[in-house]
Design an enzyme around this catalytic site. Sequence first.
Site, PDB file in Angstrom:
ATOM      1  N   ASP A  46     104.951 -34.730 -71.688  1.00 33.88           N
ATOM      2  CA  ASP A  46     105.236 -33.518 -70.914  1.00 33.88           C
ATOM      3  C   ASP A  46     105.751 -33.955 -69.533  1.00 33.88           C
ATOM      4  O   ASP A  46     106.691 -34.738 -69.453  1.00 33.88           O
ATOM      5  CB  ASP A  46     103.986 -32.630 -70.854  1.00 33.88           C
ATOM      6  CG  ASP A  46     104.195 -31.309 -70.145  1.00 33.88           C
ATOM      7  OD1 ASP A  46     104.796 -30.390 -70.746  1.00 33.88           O
ATOM      8  OD2 ASP A  46     103.779 -31.195 -68.971  1.00 33.88           O
ATOM      9  N   HIS A  83     103.653 -28.954 -79.087  1.00 34.19           N
ATOM     10  CA  HIS A  83     103.928 -29.616 -77.815  1.00 34.19           C
ATOM     11  C   HIS A  83     102.885 -30.646 -77.401  1.00 34.19           C
ATOM     12  O   HIS A  83     103.197 -31.589 -76.674  1.00 34.19           O
ATOM     13  CB  HIS A  83     104.049 -28.557 -76.713  1.00 34.19           C
ATOM     14  CG  HIS A  83     104.343 -29.137 -75.365  1.00 34.19           C
ATOM     15  ND1 HIS A  83     105.519 -29.797 -75.084  1.00 34.19           N
ATOM     16  CD2 HIS A  83     103.597 -29.200 -74.224  1.00 34.19           C
ATOM     17  CE1 HIS A  83     105.502 -30.208 -73.825  1.00 34.19           C
ATOM     18  NE2 HIS A  83     104.343 -29.871 -73.290  1.00 34.19           N
TER      19      HIS A  83
END
Length: 318
Positions: free
Chosen positions: A102, A297
Amino acid sequence: MTEISHRFVESASGLRMHVAEAGTGPLVLLLHGFPESWYSWRHQLTALAEAGYHAVAPDQRGYGRTGGPEEVEKYTIPHLVGDALGLIPALGAQDAVVVGHDWGAPVAWASAQFRPDLVRGVVGLSVPPGPRSTAAPTAVLRHLFGEAYYMLYFQQRGVPEAELQRDVRAGLRRLLGGRGEFGAAGVPLVPEGGGFLDIFRDPEVLPDWLTEEDLDFYAAEFEEHGFARPLNWYRNLDRSWELTAAWQGARITPPALLVAGERDVVVANRAAQDGIDRLAEFVPDLRDVVWLPDTGHWTQQERPKEVNEALIAFLAGL
């Protein structure tokens, strides 16, 4: 069983950083994303240690027990890269493999681009690298996605942190455990009159990779330390772009690996796919792109076994 230990280390950047670590051997730095902490690497720390590496996951600038300055402008990419690379000599190493997920991925990619002499390998999870844009990032995002794009919502001072701090545990439950409603655009857009968390559905049950105890840990961290400083990373998109003009056109030369989930909204759009298809132009020693099926994610937490195998194989090939 390998244990994770904790201590504070003063980075060469001058920031006193809390780190979690395990093992001995070549150094592997693990950089977390938003809204996370060292804890997002709990499965990798022990696996890498058992494979013969010194695995270190710091709370990055603004997060957890590291904390950081209040000034918004002190959260630029040069600051974040300085913190990460400044840990290398502080930990007694000459170089490191830098791994980021991320927001940690752009820090890892930039570390390899800025100081290839210190980074002997780089791995990005979820977020691929890209050349520096020819226009300010917020202008590019506004043009592509409109004012409702979540990173533009985060540019506001006070509003997003108030939303996230209203009920920290409930918000993190939605963000980490829920499914996003991304609509036809396929990107996170804040609904009119709503907030960032309205993008996500509250899950009836947590996914199997996220326990109530995990959620308790994250909630306690953000209840104590807040969201303002982590959000400052987003508020420096344009400032970071201005400060990195010297690297316009510079490639990422260390050996590299990209790992991404097939259901991750970050890479599911056409623009991201096109960029990944052209990565070899920007990252000439890209060793592999590993796609993880049925993965969203939160890559290394959702698929720890697969991520550990990919990391260890990459490290063994350096």
